[in-house]
Structures are given as C-alpha cells and as structure tokens.
Design an enzyme around this catalytic site. Structure first.
Site, mmCIF file in Angstrom:
data_model
loop_
_atom_site.group_PDB
_atom_site.id
_atom_site.type_symbol
_atom_site.label_atom_id
_atom_site.label_comp_id
_atom_site.label_asym_id
_atom_site.label_seq_id
_atom_site.Cartn_x
_atom_site.Cartn_y
_atom_site.Cartn_z
ATOM 1 N N TYR A 7 43.263 14.527 -7.597
ATOM 2 C CA TYR A 7 42.032 14.163 -8.055
ATOM 3 C C TYR A 7 42.507 13.055 -9.129
ATOM 4 O O TYR A 7 43.118 13.429 -10.220
ATOM 5 C CB TYR A 7 41.121 15.161 -8.679
ATOM 6 N N LEU A 17 0.843 -1.069 0.033
ATOM 7 C CA LEU A 17 -0.066 -0.206 0.134
ATOM 8 C C LEU A 17 1.053 1.370 -0.218
ATOM 9 O O LEU A 17 1.675 1.391 0.965
ATOM 10 C CB LEU A 17 -0.935 0.065 1.229
ATOM 11 N N GLY A 72 -1.308 6.517 0.158
ATOM 12 C CA GLY A 72 -1.544 7.619 0.887
ATOM 13 C C GLY A 72 -0.716 8.912 0.566
ATOM 14 O O GLY A 72 0.303 8.588 -0.038
ATOM 15 N N GLY A 89 -8.909 4.840 2.095
ATOM 16 C CA GLY A 89 -8.400 4.264 3.242
ATOM 17 C C GLY A 89 -7.864 2.920 2.691
ATOM 18 O O GLY A 89 -7.790 2.413 1.580
ATOM 19 N N ARG A 142 1.785 13.915 6.883
ATOM 20 C CA ARG A 142 2.732 14.355 8.119
ATOM 21 C C ARG A 142 4.068 14.206 7.620
ATOM 22 O O ARG A 142 5.090 14.827 8.487
ATOM 23 C CB ARG A 142 2.619 13.085 9.050
ATOM 24 N N ARG A 149 57.460 22.622 -17.472
ATOM 25 C CA ARG A 149 56.994 23.645 -16.730
ATOM 26 C C ARG A 149 57.997 24.954 -17.066
ATOM 27 O O ARG A 149 58.896 24.602 -17.789
ATOM 28 C CB ARG A 149 57.151 23.397 -15.228
ATOM 29 N N ASN A 188 53.287 5.688 -8.475
ATOM 30 C CA ASN A 188 53.240 6.820 -7.330
ATOM 31 C C ASN A 188 52.698 7.888 -7.917
ATOM 32 O O ASN A 188 53.300 8.724 -8.916
ATOM 33 C CB ASN A 188 54.445 6.823 -6.830
ATOM 34 N N ASN A 244 40.032 15.836 -16.727
ATOM 35 C CA ASN A 244 39.335 14.546 -17.420
ATOM 36 C C ASN A 244 38.054 15.344 -18.297
ATOM 37 O O ASN A 244 37.590 14.867 -18.909
ATOM 38 C CB ASN A 244 38.870 13.503 -16.631
#
Ligand code: UD1
Ligand code: MG
Length: 433
Positions: A347, A8, A11, A78, A15, A421, A358, A367
């Site tokens: 990440y 059931l 309903g 009901g 509440r 770099r 490593n 990504n």
C-alpha cells in the site's frame, strides 16, 4: 445564430424506484444529465436551463456544477408544461432553442446538430428513430411530404397507430420566441391529463410552420426510464467506447470485459488485458500495459509502465515512465517516478517514490494516524525491504536500504541501511522460552 437549450428533468422517474432523482443516475460514472449537457455544449449551445421539480435541490446543485441554470416546475403537469417553466429564465434570450429530455445519456453532439439542421428547413424540428421495439414511446406519424403530421402518445394511440415503429426521441428545436408563444396554448385533454410537448407541432401548424423530422439511430436517443434501461444504456455506451478505442489503436483481446468511464483517455498502443475497470479521471499514455483485474480511478499511467494484474490505482496515483505496479498493490495520492517498482502486496498512500526505487513485498506506508494524513518520501534508487512499515511523516534518502520487517519511524539518510526489527533468538535457545 445563438443557441440555448432546455433540459427536462423534473419528472418523478417513478419507474426507477429510487430515492435518487432519475437524471442523477449514472452511465459510465457520469449522471444522465451530465451526458446530455456535454452533448449540447459540444454542439455549440452556450446556455442551458435545466427544469427541476421543487424538491429537486440535489439536481439543482449538480446543475450549478455544470455551469448551467435551473428553472423550477412546481407541479409535474407534463413535458410541455415543464419546457414552458423555463420561460422566465430565458426571457432575455433570442435564437434557436433546443428542448431535450434529461434521460437520454447516449445523445451526441452530432445528433443534436442533425436536429438543428432540420430546424433550419422550416423553423421547427424533432428527432425520430425507427425502433426495434417501440414499447411506450410516442409514435411519429408523417405526412405524405415527409413532414410531421402529429405525434401520438402510446397511451392515446389506436392499435393501428401503435403498430407504427417511427418513434419520438424527445429532442426538439425551434425559434425560442415562437416556442414559448405556442406553449401558452397547450391543453391537457389526453389520456394522461398532461400538457404534452408533443402537441407543439400542431400549434405551430396554425402559424403555417411545418415540423421537419430528422431520423437518427436508435442507440443515440435511448431513453432511460427503468433500471433495465439504465443497464442497457450502460452497455451501449461501453460498446460504443470500446469500438472507438479499438479504432484509435488500443489493443484489447476481450474488449467486452473492459469497462470505461465517460472521460477515460487511452492513447494508441496501450494494451489492456481482460477485466480491467476504469473509474472517472484516468489517462493512460502510449506504450503502457494494463494487466487483468486492475481497477483505476483518478490516475495517470505513463508510457512503458505496467499495471497489474490485480492492481488498484486510486485518485492521485501518478505512475511514471516504465514503472511497475504489480499484483495486490494499491496506490493512492502517490507519485511513482520513472522505472520505480512495487511488484507485490503493497500500500502506497500519500507518498513519492523516487526514480528506480524498489519497494519490497508487503511494504505499507502508514499514512494515517487516526487524525491526519502524512507524507512518505522515498528517494531515487532506494531499496525498501519486504514487509517494511513506513510510519509517516518519514523520509528515506536516495539509495538508502531498509531491512525486511522494519518499522521505520525516523528519517533514513541517503545510502544508509536502516534496521528496525526484533533480534532473532538462536534456534538452540527456543526450548528455554
Ligand atoms: C416522452 C415523450 C414521448 C417520447 C419519449 C422519448 C411526451 C408527452 N412524450 O415520453 O413522445 O417518445 O419521451 O423518451 O413528451 N418531465 C418533466 N416534467 C414533467 C414530466 C416530465 O420535467 O411534468 C421530464 C422528465 O424528467 C424526463 C422528460 O421530461 O426527463 C421526459 O419525461 P418522461 O416521463 O420520461 O416521458 P416519456 O413517457 O418517456
Ligand atoms: Mg422518458
């Protein structure tokens, strides 16, 4: 005998004060309805029909994903009227029929089996429990011979009846054909002007069928009608889950701080430190250690691996044997092979990290270019220098090294050194800049 069930779920769940239908609220990451369906399937129920309201499309979509059928109750008149709404869908069914409220997430297959066993005594049974605080549950009044006299709903009960602590759980079992015959005669002459399922035993008695009462533990049949009860159900679910894991040989020094999902699988000899949280879909193999403040979801962790503290494993994270995923490391859709290490501030998304590689602190797999996701392949034994940005798609060969601070945009051959770099200006020249 074949078994079917009606859940059931039409309903309003007023509440809960929620836009989300009550039965889709979750306990341990699974909707209330999913818990009930799983318990029924575990008890050998082959066919499940969920009664939904006309507006309950969201519920019907979920029902389909469970491999169950839906029936619609056009007006919420009901619980008895709701169960009768499944009649057409079950027209071709004969056998035992269970009727269960959709808001009982802690019900187990064993509890359902108790109800079926009681049904075998007379042809009709319900589950009851002795409530510490009976609140607004329906009260179960017994005959001197232990069979049901009647159920009286809280709103219809006299003060003496309200003092009874034996309560109706909202789980019934009957012969399907007989049940639908009885349901046709339900009336709504009560305080709520509803067709009560709880009046079925009275109608059965006219056919000389008594209702057997199986008394079960209160926790298994806790009904969720409010957010407070939802939180209570979550707490009880977690307590039960932790107890089972401790019994199965999992170490937790502060089990009350660890939160599991309904489907978490943890083997024996796994150590879980305080404050670890599991989302759905996690498997952890024997010998792994999960350290504090880690969050895992849709991930698997092999033996002797160490995860955390403060690690986040997202869906598709596969952590290999003896691998280390350390603090502030996030892993998504990535295979970390045997013995590889990413110990700090990293990440790893849409990647493969080869055995023994490593990953230096601050490494990021770039990504996503704003449109599509791309893969990063890191070979076995590679050494990724700290603060490397790996711009996917990109491949780092076995044993290759990337220099700290590099932005890697091209593949790196096996055993090669990639240095990408800016060159440092000597300190004696800085005054000229
Ligand atoms: C019901 C029982 C009560 C029992 C309690 C256990 C009745 C009349 N009362 O009360 O004896 O102690 O459960 O938790 O059965 N529903 C529909 N259509 C409707 C009305 C309800 O599908 O027209 C569904 C609800 O979605 C819910 C279930 O039936 O899943 C029970 O309804 P709820 O309103 O929670 O009943 P209770 O007041 O808790
Ligand atoms: Mg209820």
């Amino acid at each position: 005998m074949s078994k079917a069930a009606i859940i059931l779920a039409a309903g309003q769940g007023t509440r809960m004060k929620s836009a989300l239908p009550k039965v889709l609220h979750k306990v341990a990451g699974l909707p209330l309805l999913g818990h009930v369906a799983a318990a029924l399937k575990g008890a050998g129920v082959e066919r499940i029909v969920v009664v939904t309201s006309a507006a309950g499309q969201e519920v019907r979509d979920y029902v389909r994903s469970l491999g169950a059928q839906s029936a619609i109750q056009l007006e919420q008149l009901g619980t008895g009227h709701a169960a009768a709404s499944a009649r057409d869908v079950l027209a071709d069914f004969s056998g035992s029929l269970l009727i269960v409220n959709g808001d009982m997430p802690l019900i187990t297959s064993d509890t359902i089996a108790e109800c079926l066993k009681a049904q075998a005594r007379t042809g009709l049974a319900l589950l009851a429990f002795d409530a510490a605080d009976p609140a607004s549950y329906g009260r179960v009044l017994l005959r001197p011979d232990g069979f049901l006299n009647r159920i009286v709903e809280y709103k219809d009960a006299s003060p003496t009846e309200r003092s009874v602590t034996l309560c109706n759980a909202g789980c019934y079992a009957a012969d399907a054909g007989k049940f639908f015959q009885w349901a046709q005669h339900l009336k709504n002459d009560n305080a709520q002007k509803e067709y009560y399922l709880t009046d079925i035993p009275g109608l059965a008695r006219r056919d000389s069928v008594s209702c057997a009462v199986a008394v079960t533990d209160e926790i298994s049949v806790l009904g969720v009608n409010s957010r407070a009860e939802l939180a209570q159900a979550e707490g009880k679910f977690q307590a039960r889950f932790r107890t089972r894991l401790l019994k199965d040989g999992v170490t937790m020094i502060a089990p009350e701080t660890v939160f599991f999902a309904h489907d978490t699988v943890i083997e024996n000899d796994v150590e879980i430190d305080p404050f670890v949280v599991f989302g759905p879909g996690v498997t952890v193999k024997s010998g792994a250690r999960l350290r504090s403040h880690s969050h895992l979801e849709g991930a698997s962790v092999a033996g002797a691996a160490i995860v955390g503290p403060f690690a986040r494993l997202r869906p598709g994270a596969v952590i290999g044997e003896g691998a280390h995923i350390g603090n502030f490391v996030e892993v998504k859709n990535t295979v970390i092979e045997k013995g590889a290490k990413a110990n700090h501030l990293t990440y790893l998304g849409d990647a493969r990290v080869g055995a023994g590689a490593n990953i230096g602190a601050g490494t990021i797999t770039c990504n996503y270019d704003g449109f599509t996701k791309a893969m990063t392949e890191i070979g076995a034994g590679a050494f990724i220098g700290s603060d490397t940005a790996l711009v996917a798609p990109v491949k780092i060969g076995d044993g290759a090294i990337t220099a700290a601070g590099s932005v890697i945009t091209q593949d790196v051959a096996a055993d090669a050194l990639a240095l990408a770099r800016g060159v440092q200006v000597p300190s004696d020249k800085t005054s000229l800049i």
